[in-house]
Design a protein around this motif. Structure first.
Motif, mmCIF file in Angstrom:
data_model
loop_
_atom_site.group_PDB
_atom_site.id
_atom_site.type_symbol
_atom_site.label_atom_id
_atom_site.label_comp_id
_atom_site.label_asym_id
_atom_site.label_seq_id
_atom_site.Cartn_x
_atom_site.Cartn_y
_atom_site.Cartn_z
ATOM 1 N N THR A 47 80.460 9.407 -44.399
ATOM 2 C CA THR A 47 80.662 8.030 -45.159
ATOM 3 C C THR A 47 82.341 8.377 -45.569
ATOM 4 O OG1 THR A 47 79.142 7.831 -45.929
ATOM 5 C CG2 THR A 47 80.973 6.896 -46.789
ATOM 6 N N CYS A 74 82.131 2.552 -54.609
ATOM 7 C CA CYS A 74 80.806 2.578 -53.998
ATOM 8 C C CYS A 74 79.835 1.548 -55.022
ATOM 9 C CB CYS A 74 80.665 4.270 -54.149
ATOM 10 S SG CYS A 74 78.476 4.739 -53.554
ATOM 11 N N VAL A 104 74.431 7.126 -41.520
ATOM 12 C CA VAL A 104 73.864 7.949 -42.955
ATOM 13 C C VAL A 104 72.438 8.073 -42.505
ATOM 14 C CG1 VAL A 104 73.984 8.186 -45.293
ATOM 15 C CG2 VAL A 104 75.864 6.947 -44.266
ATOM 16 N N TRP A 133 84.089 0.139 -47.625
ATOM 17 C CA TRP A 133 82.822 1.417 -47.849
ATOM 18 C C TRP A 133 81.811 -0.372 -47.621
ATOM 19 C CZ3 TRP A 133 83.043 5.335 -52.165
ATOM 20 C CH2 TRP A 133 81.625 6.262 -51.743
#
Length: 532
Positions: free
Chosen positions: A171, A73, A153, A145
């Motif tokens: 996610t 991330c 989101v 990602w």
């Protein structure tokens, strides 16, 4: 479409199942006449090594995922100075020969970190496994990602969901296929991390691979080694089968976009701490390796690097380590080309949404088949090549080593491409077809823009894995033209400070080559994303 299915099927049947099956078949032929083999599974020692193998693999997988997912991330969804350099750095351990990685950790654990007491311990092996496999999780999960549509989101947050709830409900389900895929890959590499276990724990350390080695080389019991090899193969196939089923059920089609990056500031202190810990895990062993390569008799010197150009040094015969590096690059280029020729059509076929039961069954069968080489030791692949192709046209061909390396690299190449292609909304293909586009036009306008986003990463991995491959290459490389990993291990196996220092210098050069390869792969990926 049938031809696309037959290409990888024929490649894997002839260059993987045939050589591996020849070894197992020869061993089981002897085992069929040995009635004492049943007692093998009645011994507590057998279950001990089985439990220890699975325990180490699970531990390495859990720690790699726990550290790798949040790091993915940070490196793919945030923007900060030096992140692309860091992406390349964390990839270097994965492409190094496992024996060199083990030596780097052994030197570190027996030197500056000796006070921790991790020498010859399971925890030391686990740290090396995480060091070796962290980049698999980071790059596999991160590449997915960074392309997820953030509006899903945002909608969840607008409806009142907290950030944690939005992550768990939106996610995480989107990332789950890539996380499961990365975890299964790490498990397989940990379960077959022979070089790390031998270097940090010794040949007598109880795992399936060390036991296979002992039964084959020390006790000359081929039948028991064959049974243990089949047991390892069964564990690997079971893990692949479960991962494949879970991934197929959990996969959801998500729209891929160029995700806007969030600037990393001092408020994200947790991210900075994680970056620091990850940097320590990756950089400290490599830094220790570099420092050791620059020392001769306790003094700073470049003598180890000067010897890289010397032919006839140590046990390398008339081949200098620098010449071996040239051989490695040439062979890796050939292996990457073979991987591309087989892997590209395979990835496109595996990612196609099929409606017929027979088509889906064939797709699932091929997906599991393409992942099987991950769980079979590269040493087994190389020995199988030597056994079945010796004296044949292929055995005398310069493509012998590239073909073996392509077998090892193909599963990783597919794992970098297939998840991204499966994330394409099938309605895009349907819309293009309704508007009059033929199959090739749909492939070019819908699939290829997404394919190009991950192609640089996949190709870079294939090349890096090939240039650092040792297991299969050690059996097949021509003694007159060895690769650099083979020369490194030859030097490490000989006594003497000069041999050891030259091996460390060669390992540093190999690490630098890997960094350049992955940097170019990142650059290609970024350029294609900007154009898209």
């Amino acid at each position: 479409m049938v031809g696309v299915f037959l290409l990888p099927l024929a490649f894997l049947l002839y260059f993987f199942l045939y050589p591996v099956g020849a070894i197992l078949g020869r061993g089981m032929q002897e085992a069929a006449f040995n009635t004492g083999l049943v007692q093998l599974f009645a011994k507590a020692h057998t279950w001990h090594i089985l439990g220890q193998t699975i325990g180490l693999a699970l531990g390495g997988t859990i720690f790699s995922v726990m550290l790798g997912v949040p790091l993915a991330c940070i490196l793919y969804c945030f923007d900060f100075a030096g992140k692309y350099f860091f992406r390349s750095i964390i990839t270097i351990p994965f492409v190094l020969p496992t024996i060199v990685v083990g030596i780097a950790f052994k030197t570190l654990l027996e030197g500056p970190l000796n006070f921790l007491g991790f020498t010859n311990s399971a925890l030391g092996i686990l740290l090396a496994m995480v060091f070796f496999n962290l980049s698999v999780v980071v790059r596999t999960v991160g590449s997915m990602w960074q392309n997820l549509d953030p509006r899903m989101v945002q909608v969840a947050r607008t409806l009142g969901a907290s950030s944690a709830r939005a992550f768990c409900t939106v996610t995480l389900p989107a990332l789950l296929p890539s996380i499961i895929g990365a975890a299964s890959l790490v498990f397989l590499y940990c379960a077959t991390a022979y070089g790390l276990v031998v270097t940090l724990g010794g040949v007598s350390y109880g795992t399936l691979e060390t036991e296979i080695y002992l039964q084959t080389v020390v006790y000359f019991d081929l039948s028991r080694a064959a049974v243990l090899s089949l047991l390892q193969f069964a564990i690997v196939y079971s893990a692949l089968w479960l991962a494949s089923r879970f991934t197929m059920r959990a996969e959801t089609k998500w729209k891929l976009v160029n995700r806007p990056l969030v600037h990393l500031t001092s408020k994200h202190w947790q991210a900075w701490i994680l970056l620091g810990l990850s940097a320590g895990l990756v950089i400290v062993p490599l830094f220790s390796l570099v420092l050791a390569s620059l020392q001769v008799d306790g003094q700073w010197s470049l003598a180890n690097y000067y010897r890289l150009t010397e032919a006839g040094f140590g046990v390398t015969g008339a081949v200098a380590p620098f010449t071996a590096l040239q051989n490695s690059v040439r062979i890796a280029l050939d292996a990457t080309l073979v991987t591309l020729l087989v892997g590209l059509p395979t990835a496109l076929w595996l990612a196609r949404p099929l409606r017929s039961a027979s088509g889906v069954g064939a797709q699932q069968f091929l997906q599991r088949l393409t992942q099987l080489p991950l769980g079979v030791s590269a040493v087994t692949v190389g020995f199988g090549f030597l056994l079945v192709f010796q004296g044949s046209v292929i055995g005398r061909s310069p493509l012998l080593v590239p073909l073996a390396q392509a077998v090892v690299a193909l599963p990783l190449f597919l794992r970098a491409l297939v998840p991204a292609l499966r994330a394409i909304d099938p309605r895009l293909r349907e819309s293009a077809t309704v508007l009059g586009a033929n199959a090739m036009r749909v492939l070019w306008t819908v699939d290829f823009p997404v394919l190009w986003r991950s192609l640089g990463l996949a190709t870079g991995f294939a090349f890096a894995v090939s240039i650092g491959e040792f297991g299969a290459t050690s059996f097949l490389a021509n003694p007159d033209s060895p690769t650099l990993p083979v020369v490194i291990v030859q030097l490490l196996s000989r006594p003497g400070a000069d041999n050891y220092g030259t091996a460390l210098a060669a390992a540093v050069v190999l690490a630098l080559i890997a960094a350049v390869i992955m940097s170019l792969a990142e650059f290609f990926t970024l350029r294609t994303q900007k154009r898209g």
